[in-house]
Design a protein around this motif. Structure first.
Motif, mmCIF file in Angstrom:
data_model
loop_
_atom_site.group_PDB
_atom_site.id
_atom_site.type_symbol
_atom_site.label_atom_id
_atom_site.label_comp_id
_atom_site.label_asym_id
_atom_site.label_seq_id
_atom_site.Cartn_x
_atom_site.Cartn_y
_atom_site.Cartn_z
ATOM 1 N N SER A 112 56.237 16.729 53.960
ATOM 2 C CA SER A 112 57.060 17.295 52.836
ATOM 3 C C SER A 112 57.180 18.555 53.004
ATOM 4 C CB SER A 112 56.046 17.023 51.564
ATOM 5 O OG SER A 112 54.761 17.661 51.416
ATOM 6 N N THR A 113 56.339 19.357 53.754
ATOM 7 C CA THR A 113 56.282 20.834 54.116
ATOM 8 C C THR A 113 56.743 21.100 55.352
ATOM 9 O OG1 THR A 113 54.068 20.992 54.887
ATOM 10 C CG2 THR A 113 54.468 20.968 52.318
ATOM 11 N N GLY A 114 56.648 20.103 56.288
ATOM 12 C CA GLY A 114 56.944 20.565 57.777
ATOM 13 C C GLY A 114 55.976 20.950 58.533
ATOM 14 N N GLU A 115 54.529 21.263 57.875
ATOM 15 C CA GLU A 115 53.563 21.734 58.638
ATOM 16 C C GLU A 115 52.915 20.925 59.632
ATOM 17 O OE1 GLU A 115 49.117 23.787 57.603
ATOM 18 O OE2 GLU A 115 50.425 23.014 55.868
ATOM 19 N N GLU A 116 52.507 21.589 60.744
ATOM 20 C CA GLU A 116 52.023 20.590 62.008
ATOM 21 C C GLU A 116 50.572 21.171 62.253
ATOM 22 O OE1 GLU A 116 54.360 20.348 65.446
ATOM 23 O OE2 GLU A 116 56.489 20.185 64.093
ATOM 24 N N THR A 117 49.559 20.224 62.349
ATOM 25 C CA THR A 117 48.312 20.901 62.364
ATOM 26 C C THR A 117 47.786 20.204 63.741
ATOM 27 O OG1 THR A 117 47.864 20.978 59.927
ATOM 28 C CG2 THR A 117 45.793 20.635 61.420
ATOM 29 N N ASP A 118 47.626 21.055 64.696
ATOM 30 C CA ASP A 118 47.126 20.718 65.866
ATOM 31 C C ASP A 118 45.629 20.580 65.860
ATOM 32 O OD1 ASP A 118 47.595 20.337 69.072
ATOM 33 O OD2 ASP A 118 46.006 21.848 68.858
ATOM 34 N N LEU A 119 45.007 19.477 66.282
ATOM 35 C CA LEU A 119 43.484 19.235 66.167
ATOM 36 C C LEU A 119 42.756 19.992 67.209
ATOM 37 C CD1 LEU A 119 43.785 15.482 65.369
ATOM 38 C CD2 LEU A 119 44.062 17.173 64.024
ATOM 39 N N GLY A 120 43.262 20.794 68.206
ATOM 40 C CA GLY A 120 42.675 21.379 68.886
ATOM 41 C C GLY A 120 41.797 20.610 70.113
ATOM 42 N N LEU A 121 42.189 19.208 70.339
ATOM 43 C CA LEU A 121 41.313 18.427 71.172
ATOM 44 C C LEU A 121 41.635 18.662 72.527
ATOM 45 C CD1 LEU A 121 41.576 15.140 69.162
ATOM 46 C CD2 LEU A 121 39.752 16.780 69.157
ATOM 47 N N ALA A 122 42.735 19.325 73.168
ATOM 48 C CA ALA A 122 43.295 19.334 74.473
ATOM 49 C C ALA A 122 42.013 20.142 75.299
ATOM 50 C CB ALA A 122 44.493 20.184 74.642
ATOM 51 N N ASP A 123 41.392 20.961 74.656
ATOM 52 C CA ASP A 123 40.338 21.631 75.485
ATOM 53 C C ASP A 123 39.096 20.923 75.598
ATOM 54 O OD1 ASP A 123 42.169 23.580 75.992
ATOM 55 O OD2 ASP A 123 41.597 24.758 73.967
ATOM 56 N N GLN A 124 38.711 19.994 74.686
ATOM 57 C CA GLN A 124 37.631 19.318 74.644
ATOM 58 C C GLN A 124 37.315 17.925 75.338
ATOM 59 O OE1 GLN A 124 35.686 19.388 70.559
ATOM 60 N NE2 GLN A 124 37.866 20.338 69.902
ATOM 61 N N LEU A 125 38.658 17.368 75.544
ATOM 62 C CA LEU A 125 38.654 15.956 76.193
ATOM 63 C C LEU A 125 39.723 15.858 77.246
ATOM 64 C CD1 LEU A 125 38.093 13.794 73.120
ATOM 65 C CD2 LEU A 125 36.505 14.312 74.630
ATOM 66 N N GLU A 126 39.620 15.307 78.465
ATOM 67 C CA GLU A 126 40.657 15.128 79.249
ATOM 68 C C GLU A 126 41.170 13.845 79.033
ATOM 69 O OE1 GLU A 126 40.124 16.389 83.493
ATOM 70 O OE2 GLU A 126 37.807 16.342 82.783
ATOM 71 N N GLY A 127 42.304 13.572 79.403
ATOM 72 C CA GLY A 127 42.880 12.062 79.264
ATOM 73 C C GLY A 127 43.819 11.872 78.132
ATOM 74 N N ASP A 128 44.141 10.692 77.900
ATOM 75 C CA ASP A 128 45.016 10.558 76.759
ATOM 76 C C ASP A 128 44.340 10.346 75.487
ATOM 77 O OD1 ASP A 128 47.614 10.700 77.904
ATOM 78 O OD2 ASP A 128 47.640 8.453 78.437
ATOM 79 N N LEU A 129 44.851 10.607 74.363
ATOM 80 C CA LEU A 129 44.272 10.523 73.051
ATOM 81 C C LEU A 129 45.122 9.719 71.946
ATOM 82 C CD1 LEU A 129 42.808 14.124 72.904
ATOM 83 C CD2 LEU A 129 41.550 12.002 73.472
ATOM 84 N N SER A 130 44.527 8.879 71.101
ATOM 85 C CA SER A 130 45.183 8.314 70.213
ATOM 86 C C SER A 130 44.327 8.463 68.990
ATOM 87 C CB SER A 130 45.559 6.902 70.304
ATOM 88 O OG SER A 130 44.670 6.079 70.455
ATOM 89 N N ALA A 131 44.569 8.098 67.520
ATOM 90 C CA ALA A 131 43.826 8.122 66.533
ATOM 91 C C ALA A 131 44.347 7.405 65.351
ATOM 92 C CB ALA A 131 43.754 9.753 66.178
ATOM 93 N N GLU A 132 43.226 6.995 64.427
ATOM 94 C CA GLU A 132 43.616 6.545 63.164
ATOM 95 C C GLU A 132 42.869 7.146 61.791
ATOM 96 O OE1 GLU A 132 41.069 2.716 62.488
ATOM 97 O OE2 GLU A 132 42.736 2.302 63.674
ATOM 98 N N TRP A 133 43.413 7.049 60.959
ATOM 99 C CA TRP A 133 42.468 7.699 59.707
ATOM 100 C C TRP A 133 41.209 6.969 59.338
ATOM 101 C CZ3 TRP A 133 44.545 12.118 57.698
ATOM 102 C CH2 TRP A 133 45.752 12.365 57.780
ATOM 103 N N TYR A 134 40.355 7.605 58.863
ATOM 104 C CA TYR A 134 39.228 6.874 58.290
ATOM 105 C C TYR A 134 39.640 6.605 56.720
ATOM 106 C CZ TYR A 134 35.184 7.495 61.500
ATOM 107 O OH TYR A 134 34.267 7.210 62.525
ATOM 108 N N PRO A 135 39.138 5.708 56.268
ATOM 109 C CA PRO A 135 39.863 5.029 55.077
ATOM 110 C C PRO A 135 40.093 6.023 53.773
ATOM 111 C CG PRO A 135 38.111 3.400 55.952
ATOM 112 C CD PRO A 135 38.315 4.760 56.670
ATOM 113 N N ASP A 136 39.157 7.248 53.925
ATOM 114 C CA ASP A 136 39.182 8.021 52.923
ATOM 115 C C ASP A 136 40.226 9.347 53.006
ATOM 116 O OD1 ASP A 136 37.587 9.517 54.568
ATOM 117 O OD2 ASP A 136 35.859 9.917 53.210
#
Length: 609
Positions: free
Chosen positions: A249-273
């Motif tokens: 709705s706003t176009g805002e993109e929030t980078d999670l900053g994981l690139a510096d902490q974990l090597e390799g490919d990352l995927s994710a899903e939401w916790y239910p709340d």
């Protein structure tokens, strides 16, 4: 030539061999659960000897087989309210059909989307009202279409394009629909569009920059909160897959900053709340889980054993359930509570041997190979080079009954994550353009050379094998590297690339146009260079091919063309055709096929000197 009819020797008296037990032992998938009724779950099991869908009421403990089809069923979705189980009904594995649905506690099946003709599936999202669904379809005539289907109302088309596209997700309140599309013509790298139920566009995100920059996006899911317009997506801007949160709705993109902490490919899903993300981290053929708190940006490990997590989900109580295995240990559905979530009764699956990691220099860089040695056998070993399909996939430290069977019979097994494989960065996956097949074989040859020169593999007893894209690389390797391999075993392969292109499902045509830069008529020289049929007359080794007669991915006609050429020159080969699609969901059939492969190898591989 020997034409096999699929008959097998009568089962010998006495105990069943371990390799067969691994196929027959009951297995279960990671259970899916209903968002608004988390005590209701859906999973896949082979308990009856055929992979089918099962409903599980966690409150009562009742488990019920949902589908009963001769060739099996694995494509199913549980509605958010837990009232309905949707399943895809095709014909004998051809992947062309319609969605049906059945009440959770049983009852007659009904057509889930009346008014929509049969098609190839291209995603499905079911609304929380239980009456609305977003249905992705693919056909040769229409390309990709997406419909809003509501009970009692004619389906409404909200998207259409000739290039491949599919349903990403439906927002929690049903007001937003995320679509992955490749309108720019690059089937390997999707762009995203979010639309309203009437089809009007809300937001666009396209990292391909008109196709000039090879970056893709994928939908991981809307936030599970009413009115929340955050969409979790995956991107490749840093040279690998990473998640970010995009507020459509706003176009805002929030980078999670994981690139510096974990090597390799990352995927994710939401916790239910919606307060945290369950992050899956894949690196060098193994995987692990993390919890990422969106408010504190804190990353906390979710403890899992060393090996491969092939699926995970966060439950409403904060626990995580995950399907885990290693090459040595069979798969099990575990929970961070310490419990085994599903432990089917009956025959237990025997383990196998662990993998060793080997890195080999090839023309394209360092190639990762997973190596297993047979127990009680000294080297140099007869060696099976088991090539994975995809090609955008990768072998991992995970349990696999096929390689374990070869190990039981005294063979070493090597699996190779060649260029084109996932898990090693975007450049590695995208390296296949235009010299398709030939690039992968450079990496396979480098590992073969290491195996022979190191004394690991017996150069006179080398088997090249694989299924799907692995079967394609097997046939291509036998023709372009005729002196490198003792024999080849190809399952559901691409054998004649031009005919395969014309006969295959539309989504795969789009992928081939991306890989090769056009159609067979536009770039004939590339199709010719990448087609096993081009090199069939150079094949010296005995060849075994198995194929499903209803396969829409590697159709039977192009395999028949290749076999006819082998037969015309009197080459040693055997063919097994079976009544299914791109592989079989029937345990007896899988055992039969592997038994035929083992027998072929035993008859055509010279004994050890």
């Amino acid at each position: 030539m020997t034409e096999s009819n699929g008959s097998t020797p009568q089962e010998q008296s006495g105990s069943m061999p371990d390799w067969e037990k691994r196929f027959r032992a009951p297995r279960v998938s990671l259970p899916d659960w209903a968002e608004d009724a988390p005590h209701r779950s859906l999973f896949v099991s082979n308990a009856t000897g055929t992979y089918e869908l099962y409903a599980w009421d966690r409150t009562t403990g009742e488990q019920r087989q949902v589908t009963h089809r001769a060739n099996g069923t694995t494509d199913g979705v549980l509605s958010p309210d837990g009232e309905w189980i949707w399943w895809f009904d095709d014909k004998d594995g051809d992947e062309f059909g319609v969605w049906r649905r059945q009440p959770f506690h049983g009852g007659p099946d009904e057509e889930a989307t009346p008014g929509l003709d049969p098609s190839y599936p291209a995603g499905l999202a079911i609304g929380r009202d239980g009456a609305t669904a977003i249905v992705g379809r693919s056909t040769d005539e229409d390309g990709s279409t997406i419909h809003l289907a509501r009970r009692g109302v004619a389906p409404f088309e909200i998207y259409r394009h000739r290039e491949s596209a599919g349903v990403g997700d439906l927002s929690h309140d049903g007001t937003l629909i995320a679509i992955e599309h490749t309108e720019h013509g690059d089937a390997m790298h999707s762009a995203l569009r979010v639309v309203r139920p009437d089809g009007t566009t809300v937001a666009e995100l396209d990292d391909t920059k008109g196709g000039t920059v090879e970056l893709g996006l994928e939908v991981m899911g809307f936030a599970p909160v009413d009115g929340d317009t955050r969409l979790l997506i995956g991107h490749q801007r840093g040279g690998r897959w990473e998640p970010l949160v995009w507020d459509v709705s706003t176009g805002e993109e929030t980078d999670l900053g994981l690139a510096d902490q974990l090597e390799g490919d990352l995927s994710a899903e939401w916790y239910p709340d919606g307060s945290a993300l369950l992050v899956a981290h894949s690196f060098e053929a193994r995987s692990e889980l993390w919890r990422y708190d969106l408010a504190t940006r804190r990353l906390e490990r979710v403890e899992t054993p060393r090996g491969t997590v092939s699926g995970a989900t966060a439950r409403p109580d904060g626990s995580v359930e995950f399907l885990w295995s290693s090459a040595a240990e069979p798969p099990v559905v575990r929970s961070t509570t310490g419990k085994v979530v599903l432990d089917p009764p009956g025959l237990k699956c025997p383990g196998s041997v662990p993998v060793e990691d080997v890195w080999v220099e090839s023309p394209g860089g360092r190639v990762h190979a997973l190596v297993q040695r047979p127990v009680g056998v000294s080297g140099p070993y007869p060696t099976v080079f088991d090539i994975h399909g995809g090609p955008t996939w990768h072998d991992s430290d995970a349990f696999a009954a096929g390689p374990a069977a070869w190990l039981d019979h005294g063979y070493a097994v090597i699996r190779i994550n060649y260029r084109g494989s996932t898990g090693y960065g975007r450049a590695w996956t995208d390296a296949l353009k235009h010299r398709v097949g030939l690039i992968e074989l450079e990496d396979i040859e480098a590992v073969r050379e290491w195996a022979v020169s190191s004394g690991f593999a017996d150069p006179d007893r080398l088997i090249l094998t694989g299924g799907s894209w692995g079967g394609y690389l097997t046939l291509l390797g036998l023709g372009t590297q005729p002196d490198a391999w003792t024999l080849g075993i190809a399952a559901v392969p691409v054998a004649d690339y031009v005919t395969a292109y014309h006969d295959e499902m539309e989504a795969l045509k789009a992928m081939d146009r991306t890989l090769l830069g056009g159609t067979p008529e536009e770039v004939p020289e590339r199709f010719e260079a990448s087609s096993p049929l081009t090199y069939v007359d150079a094949v010296k080794s005995p060849v075994y091919i198995s194929a499903g007669v209803n396969d829409p991915r590697c159709p039977i006609r192009q395999i028949d063309n290749y076999v006819d050429r082998l037969a015309g020159r009197g080459a040693v080969h055997e063919v097994y055709r079976y009544d299914a699609g791109h592989g079989s969901l029937v345990v007896d059939e899988r055992i039969k096929q592997l038994r035929l492969e083992l027998d072929f190898a035993a008859r055509h591989l010279a004994p050890r000197h």
